[in-house]
Motif scaffolding. Structure first.
Motif, PDB file in Angstrom:
ATOM      1  N   PRO A 115       0.821  -1.207   0.000  1.00  0.00           N
ATOM      2  CA  PRO A 115       0.000   0.000   0.000  1.00  0.00           C
ATOM      3  C   PRO A 115       0.856   1.259   0.000  1.00  0.00           C
ATOM      4  N   SER A 116       0.346   2.302  -0.661  1.00  0.00           N
ATOM      5  CA  SER A 116       1.056   3.572  -0.632  1.00  0.00           C
ATOM      6  C   SER A 116       0.430   4.502   0.408  1.00  0.00           C
ATOM      7  N   ILE A 117      -0.814   4.217   0.752  1.00  0.00           N
ATOM      8  CA  ILE A 117      -1.485   4.991   1.800  1.00  0.00           C
ATOM      9  C   ILE A 117      -2.175   4.016   2.734  1.00  0.00           C
ATOM     10  N   ARG A 118      -2.050   4.243   4.010  1.00  0.00           N
ATOM     11  CA  ARG A 118      -2.757   3.408   4.983  1.00  0.00           C
ATOM     12  C   ARG A 118      -3.675   4.288   5.825  1.00  0.00           C
ATOM     13  N   ILE A 119      -4.819   3.731   6.185  1.00  0.00           N
ATOM     14  CA  ILE A 119      -5.693   4.389   7.152  1.00  0.00           C
ATOM     15  C   ILE A 119      -5.419   3.717   8.483  1.00  0.00           C
ATOM     16  N   VAL A 120      -4.929   4.466   9.439  1.00  0.00           N
ATOM     17  CA  VAL A 120      -4.554   3.851  10.714  1.00  0.00           C
ATOM     18  C   VAL A 120      -5.218   4.553  11.884  1.00  0.00           C
ATOM     19  N   ASP A 121      -5.360   3.802  12.956  1.00  0.00           N
ATOM     20  CA  ASP A 121      -5.797   4.348  14.233  1.00  0.00           C
ATOM     21  C   ASP A 121      -4.769   5.389  14.675  1.00  0.00           C
ATOM     22  N   ALA A 122      -5.257   6.571  15.011  1.00  0.00           N
ATOM     23  CA  ALA A 122      -4.330   7.665  15.314  1.00  0.00           C
ATOM     24  C   ALA A 122      -3.494   7.382  16.560  1.00  0.00           C
ATOM     25  N   VAL A 123      -4.014   6.532  17.427  1.00  0.00           N
ATOM     26  CA  VAL A 123      -3.279   6.265  18.675  1.00  0.00           C
ATOM     27  C   VAL A 123      -2.406   5.013  18.543  1.00  0.00           C
ATOM     28  N   LEU A 154      -4.363   9.225   7.863  1.00  0.00           N
ATOM     29  CA  LEU A 154      -3.708   8.598   6.720  1.00  0.00           C
ATOM     30  C   LEU A 154      -2.204   8.698   6.914  1.00  0.00           C
ATOM     31  N   VAL A 155      -1.531   7.593   6.714  1.00  0.00           N
ATOM     32  CA  VAL A 155      -0.069   7.624   6.775  1.00  0.00           C
ATOM     33  C   VAL A 155       0.474   6.946   5.524  1.00  0.00           C
ATOM     34  N   PRO A 156       1.683   7.328   5.123  1.00  0.00           N
ATOM     35  CA  PRO A 156       2.265   6.681   3.941  1.00  0.00           C
ATOM     36  C   PRO A 156       2.571   5.207   4.217  1.00  0.00           C
ATOM     37  N   GLY A 157       2.283   4.377   3.251  1.00  0.00           N
ATOM     38  CA  GLY A 157       2.604   2.959   3.371  1.00  0.00           C
ATOM     39  C   GLY A 157       3.987   2.697   2.813  1.00  0.00           C
ATOM     40  N   PRO A 158       4.382   1.437   2.816  1.00  0.00           N
ATOM     41  CA  PRO A 158       5.721   1.093   2.342  1.00  0.00           C
ATOM     42  C   PRO A 158       5.992   1.514   0.909  1.00  0.00           C
ATOM     43  N   ALA A 159       4.939   1.544   0.064  1.00  0.00           N
ATOM     44  CA  ALA A 159       5.154   1.849  -1.349  1.00  0.00           C
ATOM     45  C   ALA A 159       4.899   3.319  -1.676  1.00  0.00           C
ATOM     46  N   ALA A 160       4.790   4.147  -0.659  1.00  0.00           N
ATOM     47  CA  ALA A 160       4.476   5.561  -0.907  1.00  0.00           C
ATOM     48  C   ALA A 160       5.612   6.256  -1.648  1.00  0.00           C
ATOM     49  N   THR A 161       5.247   7.058  -2.608  1.00  0.00           N
ATOM     50  CA  THR A 161       6.250   7.852  -3.313  1.00  0.00           C
ATOM     51  C   THR A 161       6.536   9.119  -2.510  1.00  0.00           C
ATOM     52  N   ALA A 162       7.557   9.838  -2.926  1.00  0.00           N
ATOM     53  CA  ALA A 162       7.888  11.092  -2.251  1.00  0.00           C
ATOM     54  C   ALA A 162       6.714  12.058  -2.316  1.00  0.00           C
ATOM     55  N   ALA A 163       6.049  12.088  -3.491  1.00  0.00           N
ATOM     56  CA  ALA A 163       4.925  13.006  -3.657  1.00  0.00           C
ATOM     57  C   ALA A 163       3.797  12.651  -2.680  1.00  0.00           C
ATOM     58  N   THR A 164       3.512  11.359  -2.552  1.00  0.00           N
ATOM     59  CA  THR A 164       2.463  10.930  -1.635  1.00  0.00           C
ATOM     60  C   THR A 164       2.814  11.319  -0.195  1.00  0.00           C
TER      61      THR A 164
END
Lengths: 177, 177
Positions: free
Chosen positions: A109-117, B142-152
DNA sequence: GGGAGTCACTATCTTTATGATAGTGACTCC
DNA sequence: GGAGTCACTATCATAAAGATAGTGACTCCC
């Protein structure tokens, strides 16, 4: 993408697609949620031709998804902001984000939705707000509303529809144990 | 609608739209959920030109959303059925249905999602399956995942993003109490 | 105060996609 | 054996998307 209009169909999905179904519209809304407001920012983020961006922004404003606001008078400059109707589109985007991540991210994944805590990955489900139960058959069902056409009623009558899992293969009953 | 491909973008929403973003695709999926499987059934339901339907069905099969199955050999006849990936698209459709009903049904809803027992209208919300909390800031982010690009990464770093309500107007601070 | 730069667009033209209509082939049904 | 069903293809007109260049109204900076 257009010639046949969906706006005259009675289905709410079709009516919605009439407003956001063109090639760039949903990505523009995504960027609007990301905080972009200016023409140039959208153009850079998307790599879209300016003619296209003008057309899509105008259409989204026309559809009531975005509104133009003057933020500078000297040279008239506008920004585009989500209206309440646009903000209300968020669940669709989150659902698409989750679905896209599950199916089209072979490198992870390039973006994950995660629990903020806890920072644990969230697992999105659509539920009914009051009861908290997932919006699936047999707990829930689709029924015609007051404005349902005959066609809609017919379609809803004879099938499980969107909330029920489709039968695995009504094709040829090959396995009949 | 097409020339620019979204498939090369790293965003999962863009990747997904690459597969279902064309004019008719989502309505075809809607009908597939409604139980339609045959070419002619889609054509009648949508009023789509057969050339278009062929193109869209082929694209959806290619994208792994539908699969073709032979259900008759004498004259070879196929049916189109949702794959697991297609079935997994359901939350997007439900979210669109709910959104469309709220905003584009001035004559009242044509379809309602109701509790199967009480027949009360459901109120769809996206929540995290484990904790049951709505997928919104500040509980989730939302946090960047392992495959996130610099732009993301850059985009996620400097804004609330999809889960947070956008600021009402960062334009000109007219009201500064 | 003159040149470079920013910003939000429009104009123009080419390429691509969509849509309407007609037609085909392989059957089945009566 | 004629009509009908089904899943398509072929052909062609039109509409939309895309690339590129240009405009007008500024601001910034020597």
């Amino acid at each position: 993408m257009q010639r046949t209009s969906f706006g005259s169909m009675s289905c709410p999905i079709a009516r919605g697609l009439e407003r956001v179904g063109e090639w760039w519209s949903i990505l523009i809304l995504r960027d609007a949620f990301a905080g972009l407001t200016r023409f140039e920012a959208f153009q850079k983020s998307l790599g879209i031709a300016p003619t296209m961006l003008t057309r899509r922004l105008d259409a989204l404003v026309e559809a009531g998804m975005l509104e133009r606001q003057l933020y500078c008078e000297k040279p008239p400059r506008h920004e585009y902001r989500l209206t309440p109707r646009g903000v209300d589109f968020r669940p669709v985007l989150i659902a698409m984000l989750a679905w896209g991540s599950r199916h089209f991210a072979p490198e992870g994944p390039s973006i994950r939705i995660v629990d903020a805590v806890t920072l644990e990955d969230a697992d999105p489900v659509l539920v009914d707000r009051r009861t908290g139960r997932p919006l699936l058959a047999p707990d829930f069902k689709l029924v015609p509303g007051p404005a349902a056409t005959a066609a809609t009623r017919a379609r809803l009558a004879h099938g499980g529809g969107l909330l029920a899992d489709p039968p695995p293969s009504a094709a040829r009953p090959e396995a009949a144990p």
